[in-house]
Design an enzyme around this catalytic site. Structure first.
Site, PDB file in Angstrom:
ATOM      1  N   ARG A 162       1.040  -1.058  -0.060  1.00 34.45           N
ATOM      2  CA  ARG A 162       0.095  -0.042  -0.021  1.00 34.45           C
ATOM      3  C   ARG A 162       1.152   1.044   0.099  1.00 34.45           C
ATOM      4  NH1 ARG A 162      -2.200   3.171   4.449  1.00 34.45           N
ATOM      5  NH2 ARG A 162      -3.865   4.369   3.952  1.00 34.45           N
ATOM      6  N   ASN A 183      -7.441   1.921   9.883  1.00 40.59           N
ATOM      7  CA  ASN A 183      -6.377   2.029  10.488  1.00 40.59           C
ATOM      8  C   ASN A 183      -6.565   2.046  11.857  1.00 40.59           C
ATOM      9  OD1 ASN A 183      -5.183   2.673   7.894  1.00 40.59           O
ATOM     10  ND2 ASN A 183      -4.651   4.679   8.222  1.00 40.59           N
ATOM     11  N   TYR A 219      -4.422   2.237  15.854  1.00 36.78           N
ATOM     12  CA  TYR A 219      -3.460   2.321  16.652  1.00 36.78           C
ATOM     13  C   TYR A 219      -3.599   2.067  18.233  1.00 36.78           C
ATOM     14  CZ  TYR A 219      -0.900   3.475  12.583  1.00 36.78           C
ATOM     15  OH  TYR A 219      -0.129   3.429  11.283  1.00 36.78           O
ATOM     16  N   GLU A 267      -7.305   8.653   6.138  1.00 38.09           N
ATOM     17  CA  GLU A 267      -7.472   9.336   7.298  1.00 38.09           C
ATOM     18  C   GLU A 267      -8.047  10.577   7.164  1.00 38.09           C
ATOM     19  OE1 GLU A 267      -4.143   8.882   9.943  1.00 38.09           O
ATOM     20  OE2 GLU A 267      -4.438   6.627  10.181  1.00 38.09           O
ATOM     21  N   HIS A 277      -2.689  10.832   0.503  1.00 38.33           N
ATOM     22  CA  HIS A 277      -2.339  10.592   1.988  1.00 38.33           C
ATOM     23  C   HIS A 277      -1.481  12.002   2.421  1.00 38.33           C
ATOM     24  CE1 HIS A 277      -0.673   7.241   4.778  1.00 38.33           C
ATOM     25  NE2 HIS A 277      -0.402   8.430   5.493  1.00 38.33           N
ATOM     26  N   GLU A 332      -3.499  -0.225   8.113  1.00 35.54           N
ATOM     27  CA  GLU A 332      -2.316   0.359   8.840  1.00 35.54           C
ATOM     28  C   GLU A 332      -2.641  -0.118  10.594  1.00 35.54           C
ATOM     29  OE1 GLU A 332      -1.208   4.657   9.251  1.00 35.54           O
ATOM     30  OE2 GLU A 332      -1.663   4.860   6.951  1.00 35.54           O
TER      31      GLU A 332
HETATM   32  C1  FCB Z   1      -1.359   7.451  10.688  1.00 32.97           C
HETATM   33  C2  FCB Z   1      -0.763   7.971   9.140  1.00 32.97           C
HETATM   34  C3  FCB Z   1       0.482   7.253   8.820  1.00 32.97           C
HETATM   35  C4  FCB Z   1       1.461   7.213   9.931  1.00 32.97           C
HETATM   36  C5  FCB Z   1       1.066   6.500  11.029  1.00 32.97           C
HETATM   37  C6  FCB Z   1       1.676   6.207  12.353  1.00 32.97           C
HETATM   38  O1  FCB Z   1      -2.166   8.433  11.143  1.00 32.97           O
HETATM   39  O2  FCB Z   1      -1.650   7.593   8.307  1.00 32.97           O
HETATM   40  O3  FCB Z   1       1.006   8.261   7.793  1.00 32.97           O
HETATM   41  O4  FCB Z   1       2.117   8.695  10.292  1.00 32.97           O
HETATM   42  O5  FCB Z   1      -0.316   7.370  11.487  1.00 32.97           O
END
Ligand code: FCB
Length: 467
Positions: free
Chosen positions: A80, A298, A300, A169, A124, A372
């Site tokens: 990607r 995504n 985290y 995002e 992006h 992600e």
């Molecule tokens: C996300 C972004 C990516 C990277 C990660 C850690 O928000 O999409 O570009 O910075 O965080």
């Protein structure tokens, strides 16, 4: 789908890694590329850690062959990456730049030759600076510019690329770019942030329509950054309302228009003092809800939130030192005992299961991909140069298990992209944060596969975990 072995992924599960143009390419002024908002922002004193810029980054523009070879070495089935708008359409409107498009053609050919699925993100975050000067995302015309650009890139690469993501995002582009100002273009005006959000979504819908009209078989989607959200004290109605509010502002304000064709009423009410949503015109939501083939998620971390407390002033949002419209009254809490990454983000793998299952439960069925997931840690190479990043190994392992749990609960999860293939330019944090499964020595541009990369190779090969 029934999974026989609880540690094995369904057949055909797509394993990949992700990057983004400005974070890795470098070659900022080469072959006709013009500045994006991130060039301007990173070259403005005080905006990025240490004044770091993406001028050189990982020099991927020149080293893409070596990097694709690394992907083969890791066994990736998909890659990607994003197209830099100002590289292929300098200034954001008008004719396309053949030299810029050629770079992506060469990259895609290299991937296809090695049986790696190219998974293209059209945006992006690197908006051509000229379009920002003309009003940026708060201006409605930017959506139309994006749809034109998207159709033109698809026209150039559509014969070899089947998977297209419109935006990465949009929450970050809108709220970090135009409200808190910690991301480019660094503006701080909450009403504009909401207009930006709407125009990003409108650009998404218009681009999907335009690509679909030319290529009915294309696999089209958008990538949203979603969060698991929970109450500091689930017994407190005020804390539960903070969950509703932040879930609305982070998740539903994007999921609802894209998948249901409406903005959530409660969120609109929360934001009544900021915007009357007058930017929404007849037919917009129908455009935004154009049918999709997949949704990228995504993931985290989790937000743990609480009601305002007169004795404890509202905490600023953890990624945004100033305002995220509508979140001002909410306290974001850190939970004792949870480990955090080098970004100070709490590690919460069950939150990924929760997020995937929730999307599958609350929205119309659409194949899901984790586009992600990953972690920044301080890597210390050994004397032999090896990078034994066991914390990242553990982070990934826990999140693979979270994916398996989501699949077992019925979420239609079809693939996973690790963030990131390489250490890279982490936006306002510059090069101080490392997310790669492959380490980059920026002085020499030497790449070193970390322990997490070696582990990922095994997981891909096995299509699952060993134990
Ligand atoms: C996300 C972004 C990516 C990277 C990660 C850690 O928000 O999409 O570009 O910075 O965080």
């Amino acid at each position: 789908m029934t999974i026989i072995d609880p540690l094995t992924f369904p057949p055909g599960f797509l394993w990949g890694a992700a990057t983004a143009s400005y974070q890795i390419e470098g070659a900022a002024a080469e072959d006709g590329r013009t500045p994006s908002i991130w060039d301007t922002f990173s070259h403005t004193p005080g905006r990025t850690r240490g004044g770091d810029t993406g001028d050189v980054a990982c020099d991927h523009y020149h080293r893409y062959r070596e990097d694709v070879a690394l992907m083969t070495d890791l066994g990736l089935a998909a890659y990607r990456f994003s197209v830099a708008w100002p590289r292929v359409q300098p200034g954001g409107r008008g004719p396309m730049n053949a030299k810029g498009l050629d770079f992506y053609r060469r990259l895609v050919d290299e991937l296809l030759e090695r049986d790696i699925v190219p998974w293209v993100t059209l945006y992006h975050w690197d908006l051509p600076q000229e379009l920002e000067d003309a009003g940026g995302w708060p201006a409605r015309d930017t959506a139309a510019r994006f749809a034109d650009y998207a159709a033109a890139v698809h026209g150039a690469l559509g014969d070899r690329v089947r998977h297209w993501t419109t935006f990465n995002e949009p929450w970050c582009s809108a709220f970090l770019g135009y409200a808190s100002g910690v991301h480019a273009p660094g503006r701080q005006h909450a009403p504009d942030a909401l207009a930006a959000m709407h125009h990003l979504l409108l650009g998404h819908g218009e681009a999907v329509r335009a690509i679909r009209a030319n290529d009915p078989e294309a696999q089209l989607g958008i990538t949203l950054n979603l969060y698991a959200i929970s109450a500091a004290d689930p017994a407190k109605p005020g804390d539960l309302d903070a969950v509703r509010r932040i879930d609305g502002l982070a998740n539903r304000i994007f999921l609802d228009p894209v998948l249901l064709g409406r903005y959530p009423e409660d969120v609109r009410a929360d934001l009544a003092g900021v915007s009357d949503f007058g930017f929404v015109r007849d037919g917009d939501l129908e455009t935004i809800a154009a049918p999709l083939d997949l949704l990228g998620i995504n993931y985290y971390s989790r937000h743990v939130v609480a009601a305002p407390d007169p004795d404890a002033p509202a905490e600023p949002y953890w990624r945004a030192p100033t305002s995220w419209p509508g979140s001002e009254t909410v306290r974001f809490l850190k939970r004792p005992g949870y480990s955090v990454t080098d970004m100070d983000w709490e590690v919460d793998a069950p939150g990924l299961t929760e997020t995937l299952v929730r999307v599958a439960r609350d929205y119309p069925a659409v194949p899901l991909y984790v586009t992600e997931n990953g972690a920044a840690y301080v890597d210390t190479p050994g004397t032999d140069g090896a990078i034994d990043d066991q914390e990242r190994v553990a982070y990934f392992d826990a999140h693979f298990r979270a994916c398996l749990a989501a699949i077992a609960e019925g979420a239609p999860l079809k693939g996973y992209f690790a963030w990131s293939l390489l250490d890279n330019f982490e936006w306002a944090w510059g090069y101080s944060k490392r997310f790669g499964m492959v380490g980059v020595d920026y002085a020499t541009q030497r790449r070193t596969v970390k322990a997490s990369g070696h582990r990922y190779r095994e997981v891909i090969k096995r299509n699952g975990l060993a134990e």
